[in-house]
Design a protein around this motif. Structure first.
Motif, PDB file in Angstrom:
ATOM      1  N   ASN A  74      -6.336  67.498 -33.772  1.00  0.00           N
ATOM      2  CA  ASN A  74      -7.518  66.947 -32.675  1.00  0.00           C
ATOM      3  C   ASN A  74      -7.365  65.428 -32.776  1.00  0.00           C
ATOM      4  N   ASN A  75      -8.350  64.648 -32.181  1.00  0.00           N
ATOM      5  CA  ASN A  75      -8.432  63.214 -32.372  1.00  0.00           C
ATOM      6  C   ASN A  75      -9.688  62.691 -33.159  1.00  0.00           C
ATOM      7  N   LEU A  76     -10.104  63.581 -34.265  1.00  0.00           N
ATOM      8  CA  LEU A  76     -11.058  63.528 -34.864  1.00  0.00           C
ATOM      9  C   LEU A  76     -11.025  61.998 -35.771  1.00  0.00           C
ATOM     10  N   SER A  77     -12.023  61.194 -35.950  1.00  0.00           N
ATOM     11  CA  SER A  77     -11.998  59.992 -36.669  1.00  0.00           C
ATOM     12  C   SER A  77     -13.042  59.968 -37.643  1.00  0.00           C
ATOM     13  N   GLY A  78     -13.226  58.854 -38.263  1.00  0.00           N
ATOM     14  CA  GLY A  78     -14.154  58.727 -39.400  1.00  0.00           C
ATOM     15  C   GLY A  78     -13.821  59.379 -40.555  1.00  0.00           C
ATOM     16  N   GLU A  79     -14.901  59.476 -41.431  1.00  0.00           N
ATOM     17  CA  GLU A  79     -14.698  59.978 -42.919  1.00  0.00           C
ATOM     18  C   GLU A  79     -14.906  61.626 -42.926  1.00  0.00           C
ATOM     19  N   ILE A  80     -14.484  62.337 -43.631  1.00  0.00           N
ATOM     20  CA  ILE A  80     -14.795  63.717 -44.002  1.00  0.00           C
ATOM     21  C   ILE A  80     -16.200  63.751 -44.747  1.00  0.00           C
ATOM     22  N   PRO A  81     -17.113  64.346 -44.115  1.00  0.00           N
ATOM     23  CA  PRO A  81     -18.679  64.274 -44.501  1.00  0.00           C
ATOM     24  C   PRO A  81     -18.543  64.865 -46.113  1.00  0.00           C
ATOM     25  N   LYS A  82     -19.277  63.970 -46.776  1.00  0.00           N
ATOM     26  CA  LYS A  82     -19.514  64.561 -48.134  1.00  0.00           C
ATOM     27  C   LYS A  82     -20.408  65.933 -48.273  1.00  0.00           C
ATOM     28  N   SER A  83     -21.280  65.858 -47.270  1.00  0.00           N
ATOM     29  CA  SER A  83     -22.348  67.061 -47.359  1.00  0.00           C
ATOM     30  C   SER A  83     -21.168  68.518 -47.022  1.00  0.00           C
ATOM     31  N   LEU A  84     -19.805  68.458 -46.675  1.00  0.00           N
ATOM     32  CA  LEU A  84     -19.244  69.675 -46.709  1.00  0.00           C
ATOM     33  C   LEU A  84     -19.186  70.273 -48.091  1.00  0.00           C
ATOM     34  N   GLU A  85     -19.276  69.527 -49.231  1.00  0.00           N
ATOM     35  CA  GLU A  85     -19.255  70.147 -50.469  1.00  0.00           C
ATOM     36  C   GLU A  85     -20.062  71.071 -50.866  1.00  0.00           C
ATOM     37  N   LYS A  86     -21.115  71.218 -50.048  1.00  0.00           N
ATOM     38  CA  LYS A  86     -22.422  72.430 -50.126  1.00  0.00           C
ATOM     39  C   LYS A  86     -21.878  73.833 -49.622  1.00  0.00           C
ATOM     40  N   LEU A  87     -20.721  73.739 -49.109  1.00  0.00           N
ATOM     41  CA  LEU A  87     -20.257  75.148 -48.422  1.00  0.00           C
ATOM     42  C   LEU A  87     -19.449  75.861 -49.505  1.00  0.00           C
ATOM     43  N   HIS A  88     -20.593  76.628 -50.131  1.00  0.00           N
ATOM     44  CA  HIS A  88     -20.127  77.460 -51.490  1.00  0.00           C
ATOM     45  C   HIS A  88     -19.031  78.521 -51.168  1.00  0.00           C
ATOM     46  N   TYR A  89     -19.171  79.152 -49.811  1.00  0.00           N
ATOM     47  CA  TYR A  89     -18.313  80.310 -49.543  1.00  0.00           C
ATOM     48  C   TYR A  89     -17.089  79.931 -48.750  1.00  0.00           C
ATOM     49  N   LEU A  90     -16.595  78.392 -48.584  1.00  0.00           N
ATOM     50  CA  LEU A  90     -15.527  78.176 -47.935  1.00  0.00           C
ATOM     51  C   LEU A  90     -14.272  78.718 -48.496  1.00  0.00           C
ATOM     52  N   LYS A  91     -13.417  79.200 -47.706  1.00  0.00           N
ATOM     53  CA  LYS A  91     -12.041  79.794 -48.214  1.00  0.00           C
ATOM     54  C   LYS A  91     -10.949  78.855 -47.453  1.00  0.00           C
ATOM     55  N   TYR A  92     -11.127  78.431 -46.366  1.00  0.00           N
ATOM     56  CA  TYR A  92     -10.074  77.812 -45.470  1.00  0.00           C
ATOM     57  C   TYR A  92     -10.765  76.683 -44.784  1.00  0.00           C
ATOM     58  N   PHE A  93      -9.929  75.590 -45.168  1.00  0.00           N
ATOM     59  CA  PHE A  93     -10.184  74.262 -44.642  1.00  0.00           C
ATOM     60  C   PHE A  93      -9.343  73.335 -44.219  1.00  0.00           C
ATOM     61  N   ASN A  94      -9.059  73.123 -42.639  1.00  0.00           N
ATOM     62  CA  ASN A  94      -8.066  72.526 -42.336  1.00  0.00           C
ATOM     63  C   ASN A  94      -8.416  71.743 -41.377  1.00  0.00           C
ATOM     64  N   VAL A  95      -8.241  70.300 -41.629  1.00  0.00           N
ATOM     65  CA  VAL A  95      -8.477  69.137 -40.665  1.00  0.00           C
ATOM     66  C   VAL A  95      -7.192  68.328 -40.374  1.00  0.00           C
ATOM     67  N   SER A  96      -6.209  68.982 -40.574  1.00  0.00           N
ATOM     68  CA  SER A  96      -4.878  68.140 -40.700  1.00  0.00           C
ATOM     69  C   SER A  96      -4.623  67.633 -39.119  1.00  0.00           C
ATOM     70  N   PHE A  97      -3.746  66.510 -39.253  1.00  0.00           N
ATOM     71  CA  PHE A  97      -3.199  65.917 -38.007  1.00  0.00           C
ATOM     72  C   PHE A  97      -4.293  65.550 -37.087  1.00  0.00           C
ATOM     73  N   ASN A  98      -5.237  64.752 -37.751  1.00  0.00           N
ATOM     74  CA  ASN A  98      -6.454  63.947 -37.165  1.00  0.00           C
ATOM     75  C   ASN A  98      -6.267  62.335 -37.167  1.00  0.00           C
ATOM     76  N   ARG A  99      -7.383  61.715 -37.266  1.00  0.00           N
ATOM     77  CA  ARG A  99      -7.391  60.311 -37.445  1.00  0.00           C
ATOM     78  C   ARG A  99      -8.304  60.122 -38.607  1.00  0.00           C
ATOM     79  N   LEU A 100      -8.444  60.862 -39.230  1.00  0.00           N
ATOM     80  CA  LEU A 100      -9.402  60.803 -40.286  1.00  0.00           C
ATOM     81  C   LEU A 100      -9.187  59.736 -41.395  1.00  0.00           C
ATOM     82  N   GLU A 101     -10.315  59.203 -41.972  1.00  0.00           N
ATOM     83  CA  GLU A 101      -9.734  57.997 -43.095  1.00  0.00           C
ATOM     84  C   GLU A 101     -10.681  57.852 -44.187  1.00  0.00           C
ATOM     85  N   GLY A 102     -10.719  57.055 -44.986  1.00  0.00           N
ATOM     86  CA  GLY A 102     -11.532  57.072 -46.088  1.00  0.00           C
ATOM     87  C   GLY A 102     -11.000  57.984 -47.236  1.00  0.00           C
TER      88      GLY A 102
END
Length: 508
Positions: free
Chosen positions: A120-148
């Motif tokens: 997509n065309n997402l920007s900004g930083e990956i939120p630190k709040s996502l570390e609370k997702l205890h059950y997360l198995k698959y996380f894909n934010v590839s090919f955006n414009r994320l920084e930080g």
């Protein structure tokens, strides 16, 4: 199916499962769909839908568990008030045109197991709040414009169930977090390629005992060869290309074995030294077939082959595209014969180094080989005629070396053009316009001629030995019966020396 999704679907008040995926549907998603409070699954992926998502989804779809909207033409931003979807387990908006940042509220989706916002065309930083997702198995934010920094500099301590982590193709900077793998990590795929990451690989990666694929290509990492990764029992793909890795990989001999490795890409770095024989001998999965446990996950990597960088979707349940790419480095010395024992190899690229010596005839054992690139080195000698046995060979690049003699004929070698051999001034024969002289026949013919020549020399020598023995016995009789006439001995010795020297010179 074509056309638009009818508004009347919103009248199905008891609808729980709606799947219209992989059609040719166009237009916006009808707002009426989001009025169906009983919906648990919505799958509209792989269509041509446009428009944006309603911001109040949490109020309209309280029971929603699966939301698949990938591969459409959706625009706008991510819904901020998504946090109310407490039962949401799988959420995919990949391959759309979503802009803006990832809301902090995504960290409140406590039951979320899969989040795919890639391409997509997402920007900004990956939120630190996502570390609370205890059950997360698959996380894909590839090919955006994320920084930080990765995960906003947060901790991965709560991500003990993550198997797929793909942050590739962004503008992420800083170092790879040291605790990206803890002792209980389930991580199988780690994609950090195509970012701006710096520093060294964290030693905590040695705790990723389930890791199958590690891709950190196209960053600014600076480190020596991570031989310690060779202890990972399931590692099958290691891609370190286009970074600042340096030094020799010779040190890896004693500590690493890489027993499952099938894809190794070290290209575009600053590695030096000789190619270690023991390293290639340890690549068991490239020497023989290895069985793997079933795995339903699919992973994507880029491989440079046939002059193009191509994406490969990989399923761990089947053999991976096997290749070794050590190109664009500073390796020198001869190519170890052990490379010719990697019978499962499909592609080998050693180009743009300073390798010397001959092409190992053992390369004929690479029966599955489809692509061989040895260009831009200092290889010498003849092209082994045994290479004509590589019947699957589709790409051959020997240009800009010091190869000599005639090019072997037969089988696949009849299909290669001039470009495969350019820059070798002493090569001749088809397909080059330079014809071979009489003394530059094929390796097999020269071998036969040499054998005949050697046989002829031995016959002459034996004849000389026989006649010389007769002459010697006769002269001995004359000498010992006539009182050793020294004048005759000296004349004969001088005459014999001159004739023998002349005969040897001619035969040479």
């Amino acid at each position: 199916m074509t056309g638009m999704i009818p508004q009347q679907i919103g009248n199905l008040k008891n609808l729980e499962y709606l799947s219209l995926e992989e059609n040719n549907l166009v237009g916006p998603i009808p707002p009426a769909i989001f009025n169906t409070s009983t919906l648990q699954v919505i799958s509209l992926k792989s269509n041509q839908l446009s428009g944006s998502l309603p911001s109040n989804m949490r109020l309209l779809l309280p029971n929603l568990e699966f939301l698949y909207l990938g591969s459409n033409q959706l625009v706008g931003s991510l819904p901020i008030e998504i946090a109310g979807l407490k039962d949401l387990t799988y959420f995919s908006l990949s391959n759309n045109r979503i802009t803006g940042s990832i809301p902090e509220s995504f960290g409140d989706l406590m039951n979320l197991e899969s989040l795919d916002l890639s391409a997509n065309n997402l920007s900004g930083e990956i939120p630190k709040s996502l570390e609370k997702l205890h059950y997360l198995k698959y996380f894909n934010v590839s090919f955006n414009r994320l920084e930080g920094e990765i995960l906003g500099g947060g901790s991965f301590a709560n991500w003990k169930n993550v198997t797929n982590l793909d942050l590739s193709g962004n503008n992420l900077s800083g170092a790879i977090p040291d605790r990206i793998c803890d002792l209980n990590s389930s991580l199988r795929y780690l994609g950090l390629n195509d970012n701006q990451l710096e520093g060294a690989l964290p030693l905590s990666l040695i705790n990723c005992s389930e890791l199958v694929i590690l891709n950190v290509a196209n960053n600014k990492l600076s480190d020596t060869f991570p031989h310690w990764l060779g202890t990972l029992p399931k590692l099958r793909v290691l891609i370190l290309s286009s970074n600042r890795f340096h030094g020799s990989i010779h040190d890896s001999i004693a500590t690493s074995s890489f027993p499952r490795l099938q894809m190794l890409d070290l290209s575009g770095n600053e590695f030096t030294g000789k190619l270690p024989t023991k390293f290639f001998q340890n690549l068991k999965a490239l020497r023989e077939e290895v069985e793997y446990e079933h795995d339903n996950y699919r992973y994507s990597v880029n491989v440079t082959i046939r002059g193009l960088e191509l994406p490969f979707t990989i399923t761990v349940a089947i053999p991976i595209f096997t290749c070794i790419d050590l190109s664009i480095n500073g390796f020198h010395g001869e190519i170890p014969e052990a490379v010719g024992e990697l019978s499962m190899l499909l592609a080998l690229n050693l180009s743009h180094n300073t390798l010397t010596g001959p092409i190992p005839p053992k390369f004929a054992n690479l029966a599955a080989l489809e692509s061989l690139d040895l260009s831009f080195n200092k290889l010498s000698g003849r092209i082994p005629s045994q290479l004509t046995d590589l019947t699957f060979l589709e790409v051959l690049k020997f240009q800009n070396n010091n190869l000599v003699g005639s090019i072997p004929r037969g089988k696949q070698f009849e299909t290669f053009e001039n470009d495969s051999y350019a820059g070798n001034l002493d090569l001749c024969g088809f397909p080059l316009s330079k014809e071979c002289s009489n003394g530059e026949g094929s390796e097999t013919e020269n071998h036969k001629v040499n054998r005949k020549g050697i046989a002829f020399i031995w016959k002459v020598a034996l004849m000389g030995y026989g006649s010389g023995m007769v002459l010697g016995i006769s002269m001995a009789y004359v000498v010992f019966t006539t009182g050793r006439p020294w004048w005759l001995v000296k004349i004969i010795e001088r005459d014999l020396k001159e004739k023998v020297a002349s005969w040897i010179q001619k035969k040479r």
